[in-house]
Scaffold this motif. Structure first.
Motif, PDB file in Angstrom:
ATOM      1  N   VAL A   1       4.934   5.899  -2.651  1.00 29.49           N
ATOM      2  CA  VAL A   1       4.022   5.814  -2.964  1.00 29.49           C
ATOM      3  C   VAL A   1       3.334   6.248  -1.580  1.00 29.49           C
ATOM      4  N   ALA A   2       1.919   6.528  -1.219  1.00 29.72           N
ATOM      5  CA  ALA A   2       1.155   6.336  -0.132  1.00 29.72           C
ATOM      6  C   ALA A   2      -0.364   6.409  -0.659  1.00 29.72           C
ATOM      7  N   GLY A   3      -1.467   5.658   0.570  1.00 29.12           N
ATOM      8  CA  GLY A   3      -2.535   4.905   0.200  1.00 29.12           C
ATOM      9  C   GLY A   3      -3.048   4.142   1.628  1.00 29.12           C
ATOM     10  N   HIS A   4      -4.322   3.384   0.952  1.00 31.30           N
ATOM     11  CA  HIS A   4      -5.684   2.767   1.907  1.00 31.30           C
ATOM     12  C   HIS A   4      -4.719   1.632   1.795  1.00 31.30           C
ATOM     13  N   VAL A   5      -4.701   0.836   2.936  1.00 30.62           N
ATOM     14  CA  VAL A   5      -4.616  -0.980   2.620  1.00 30.62           C
ATOM     15  C   VAL A   5      -5.828  -1.599   2.160  1.00 30.62           C
ATOM     16  N   VAL A   6      -5.942  -2.797   1.208  1.00 30.37           N
ATOM     17  CA  VAL A   6      -7.134  -3.280   1.031  1.00 30.37           C
ATOM     18  C   VAL A   6      -6.995  -4.599   1.196  1.00 30.37           C
ATOM     19  N   ALA A   7      -6.142  -4.880   1.394  1.00 35.69           N
ATOM     20  CA  ALA A   7      -5.353  -5.971   1.967  1.00 35.69           C
ATOM     21  C   ALA A   7      -4.245  -6.392   2.393  1.00 35.69           C
ATOM     22  N   SER A   8      -4.203  -7.695   3.673  1.00 32.29           N
ATOM     23  CA  SER A   8      -3.042  -7.893   3.778  1.00 32.29           C
ATOM     24  C   SER A   8      -2.680  -9.050   4.558  1.00 32.29           C
ATOM     25  N   THR A   9      -2.015  -9.662   4.382  1.00 30.75           N
ATOM     26  CA  THR A   9      -1.351 -11.075   5.337  1.00 30.75           C
ATOM     27  C   THR A   9      -0.649 -11.070   6.396  1.00 30.75           C
ATOM     28  N   ASP A  10      -0.152  -9.678   6.047  1.00 25.24           N
ATOM     29  CA  ASP A  10       1.146 -10.101   7.641  1.00 25.24           C
ATOM     30  C   ASP A  10      -0.602  -8.948   8.953  1.00 25.24           C
ATOM     31  N   PRO A  11      -0.350  -9.431  10.097  1.00 25.17           N
ATOM     32  CA  PRO A  11      -0.996  -8.856  11.386  1.00 25.17           C
ATOM     33  C   PRO A  11      -0.955  -7.424  11.178  1.00 25.17           C
ATOM     34  N   ALA A  12       0.434  -7.023  11.076  1.00 16.75           N
ATOM     35  CA  ALA A  12      -0.042  -5.649  11.321  1.00 16.75           C
ATOM     36  C   ALA A  12      -0.511  -4.684  10.933  1.00 16.75           C
ATOM     37  N   PHE A  13      -1.008  -5.206   9.659  1.00 27.46           N
ATOM     38  CA  PHE A  13      -1.971  -3.914   8.492  1.00 27.46           C
ATOM     39  C   PHE A  13      -3.251  -4.321   8.164  1.00 27.46           C
ATOM     40  N   HIS A  14      -4.182  -3.557   8.415  1.00 29.12           N
ATOM     41  CA  HIS A  14      -5.522  -4.004   7.928  1.00 29.12           C
ATOM     42  C   HIS A  14      -6.228  -2.948   7.193  1.00 29.12           C
ATOM     43  N   GLU A  15      -7.463  -3.919   6.485  1.00 26.26           N
ATOM     44  CA  GLU A  15      -7.938  -3.354   5.408  1.00 26.26           C
ATOM     45  C   GLU A  15      -8.405  -1.876   5.994  1.00 26.26           C
ATOM     46  N   GLY A  16      -7.950  -0.490   5.423  1.00 32.79           N
ATOM     47  CA  GLY A  16      -8.350   0.797   5.288  1.00 32.79           C
ATOM     48  C   GLY A  16      -7.137   1.927   6.237  1.00 32.79           C
ATOM     49  N   ASP A  17      -5.708   1.062   6.534  1.00 31.87           N
ATOM     50  CA  ASP A  17      -4.972   1.449   7.355  1.00 31.87           C
ATOM     51  C   ASP A  17      -4.296   2.479   5.552  1.00 31.87           C
ATOM     52  N   ALA A  18      -4.028   4.020   6.762  1.00 29.73           N
ATOM     53  CA  ALA A  18      -3.039   4.785   5.805  1.00 29.73           C
ATOM     54  C   ALA A  18      -1.685   4.482   5.818  1.00 29.73           C
ATOM     55  N   VAL A  19      -1.018   4.389   4.988  1.00 32.57           N
ATOM     56  CA  VAL A  19       0.155   3.522   5.292  1.00 32.57           C
ATOM     57  C   VAL A  19       0.811   4.638   3.919  1.00 32.57           C
ATOM     58  N   LEU A  20       2.071   4.657   3.825  1.00 32.44           N
ATOM     59  CA  LEU A  20       3.544   4.625   2.602  1.00 32.44           C
ATOM     60  C   LEU A  20       4.535   4.547   2.897  1.00 32.44           C
ATOM     61  N   CYS A  21       5.119   4.177   1.543  1.00 32.38           N
ATOM     62  CA  CYS A  21       6.595   3.797   1.098  1.00 32.38           C
ATOM     63  C   CYS A  21       7.125   4.959   0.173  1.00 32.38           C
ATOM     64  N   THR A  22       8.694   4.411   0.652  1.00 29.61           N
ATOM     65  CA  THR A  22       9.494   5.509  -0.077  1.00 29.61           C
ATOM     66  C   THR A  22      10.706   4.421  -0.302  1.00 29.61           C
ATOM     67  N   GLY A  23      11.435   4.624  -1.235  1.00 25.14           N
ATOM     68  CA  GLY A  23      12.492   4.272  -1.670  1.00 25.14           C
ATOM     69  C   GLY A  23      12.273   2.746  -1.525  1.00 25.14           C
ATOM     70  N   SER A  24      12.709   1.535  -0.456  1.00 29.56           N
ATOM     71  CA  SER A  24      12.914   0.644  -0.314  1.00 29.56           C
ATOM     72  C   SER A  24      13.214  -0.677  -1.544  1.00 29.56           C
ATOM     73  N   GLY A  25      13.681  -0.069  -2.732  1.00 32.16           N
ATOM     74  CA  GLY A  25      13.438  -0.947  -3.546  1.00 32.16           C
ATOM     75  C   GLY A  25      12.386  -0.126  -4.608  1.00 32.16           C
ATOM     76  N   LEU A  26      11.089   0.327  -4.439  1.00 30.68           N
ATOM     77  CA  LEU A  26      10.570   0.601  -4.988  1.00 30.68           C
ATOM     78  C   LEU A  26      11.190   0.586  -6.045  1.00 30.68           C
ATOM     79  N   SER A  27      10.667   0.910  -7.093  1.00 32.84           N
ATOM     80  CA  SER A  27      11.199   1.615  -8.946  1.00 32.84           C
ATOM     81  C   SER A  27      12.946   0.555  -9.292  1.00 32.84           C
ATOM     82  N   GLU A  28      13.532  -0.136  -8.263  1.00 30.17           N
ATOM     83  CA  GLU A  28      14.271  -0.345  -8.994  1.00 30.17           C
ATOM     84  C   GLU A  28      14.419  -2.045  -8.850  1.00 30.17           C
ATOM     85  N   THR A  29      13.925  -2.688  -7.716  1.00 29.45           N
ATOM     86  CA  THR A  29      14.238  -4.207  -7.597  1.00 29.45           C
ATOM     87  C   THR A  29      12.968  -4.339  -7.685  1.00 29.45           C
ATOM     88  N   ARG A  30      12.115  -3.715  -7.576  1.00 30.35           N
ATOM     89  CA  ARG A  30      10.811  -4.254  -7.316  1.00 30.35           C
ATOM     90  C   ARG A  30       9.229  -2.884  -7.730  1.00 30.35           C
TER      91      ARG A  30
END
Ligand SMILES: NC(=O)c1ccc[n+]([C@@H]2O[C@H](COP(=O)([O-])OP(=O)(O)OC[C@H]3O[C@@H](n4cnc5c(N)ncnc54)[C@H](OP(=O)(O)O)[C@@H]3O)[C@@H](O)[C@H]2O)c1
Length: 331
Positions: free
Chosen positions: A71-100
């Protein structure tokens, strides 16, 4: 940005061993917990998604679960200080559609430790044309290079060449200065594969490698998406100290070979497991993909763009060996 009370997600169920999957309206609290809430812009279709989405492979560890390993998209909320609303991010694997819950959802909750800030040099769309397929092809090359593979050793052959990993591997190898060769079941795509960079294209149906434990060396290394008889054959024809990156199982999961390639030629069989890649390697792969290894033909490799409702049709065709390039999912 407010998160709607309900949104679309492609959810996979298994009740009493009966598989069922499709679009549903769900709320944010139905998703696996995560620090980073993302409004999805794109996801993609990988072979593993087809196995999970049809129930033909045991991919999911719990049910129900949202499918989609990318998945790739824009952050709408984050409780982690490394990410802010509007940031463009992606994630591949890492348990997606496997454990989460995965990326086939209009909103996704990601774990900050596996969320990657979109690297400069890639758009969100390009990052999902790459997706797990591009990540896997680049991880294969990175691991081969770490184990001594160099362009001057000779050509690298790619199997399952017209699939997502295959096409991207040919392009990435060429960009990295290697001579790429392709083995395909779709020989009518010779011109397409040549345009991607393949300097030789061989029909899978015309392979006659002989049956001795060691045959004449043909290639200096291989990226294998097929497994079984293909991988067996490759072990016998890779030259001294070459690497075979075992990525896939499109032709089967078996492997019958001998120790001769390993103890006489010093051939290495490298396991490529994209989903569980540690963060330092993960960051290195994305840095390469956004820079010197960025495929030159991403527009051509993205052969289809679909919406979430079209997923089931794409899954079926993929499992029948009918893949050609990458399918992007636009949210
Ligand atoms: N290890 C990892 O982390 C990882 C990550 C991503 C994918 N994978 C695996 O890598 C493989 C490729 O993934 P993908 O997303 O690129 O899938 P894909 O787009 O469906 O490509 C698979 C390709 O394999 C070939 N193929 C299909 N059926 C075959 C058969 N019965 N015998 C021989 N070749 C066959 C076809 O290419 P030709 O017609 O050109 O031969 C097909 O286009 C899959 O097995 C997938 O599970 C592994």
């Amino acid at each position: 940005m407010p998160i709607p009370t309900s949104f679309r997600a492609f959810r996979i169920h298994n009740e009493g061993n009966v598989h069922r999957a499709g679009l549903e309206d769900i709320g944010i609290d139905a998703l696996s917990a995560g620090e980073v809430v993302v409004k999805a812009a794109y996801s993609s279709v990988n072979y593993k998604d087809a196995l999970a989405g049809t129930g033909k492979g045991k991919i999911l560890r719990q049910f129900p679960m949202v499918g989609g390993i990318d998945v790739a998209g824009h952050v709408v909320a984050s409780t982690d200080p490394a990410f802010h609303e509007g940031d463009a991010v992606l994630c591949t694997g890492s348990g997606l559609s496997e454990t989460r819950d995965g990326g086939y959802s209009d909103y996704v909750r990601l774990q900050a430790q596996w969320t990657i800030a979109l690297p400069q040099g890639l758009s969100l769309r390009e990052s999902m044309v790459l997706g797990t397929a591009g990540f896997t092809a680049a991880l294969a090359l990175l691991r081969m290079q770490e184990n001594g593979q160099r362009p001057d050793m000779g050509p690298i052959v790619v199997t399952g060449a017209t699939g997502g990993v295959g096409m991207l591997a040919i392009d990435i190898l060429t960009r990295a200065g290697y001579e790429a060769h392709a083995i395909t079941g779709k020989f009518d795509q010779l011109d397409f594969l040549t345009d991607l960079g393949a300097r030789q294209v061989i029909s899978r149906h015309d392979l006659h490698w002989g049956q001795r434990p060691l045959e004449n060396a043909i290639w200096a290394g291989a990226i294998d998406n097929v497994g079984d008889e293909m991988l067996n054959g490759l072990t016998r024809v890779i030259g001294p100290y070459g690497n075979i990156a075992s990525c896939g199982l499109a032709g089967g999961i078996a492997l019958a070979t001998t120790v001769m390639p390993f103890i006489i030629r010093g051939v290495s069989l490298l396991g490529i497991a994209s989903s569980g890649t540690a963060r330092p390697h993960r960051d290195a792969v994305w840095a390469h993909l956004a820079d010197a290894w960025k495929p030159a033909h991403l527009d051509a490799i993205c052969t289809r763009e679909i919406g979430l409702p079209e997923l089931p049709d794409v899954f079926e065709r993929m499992l029948q060996g009918g893949s050609f390039g990458r399918t992007l999912v636009r949210h």
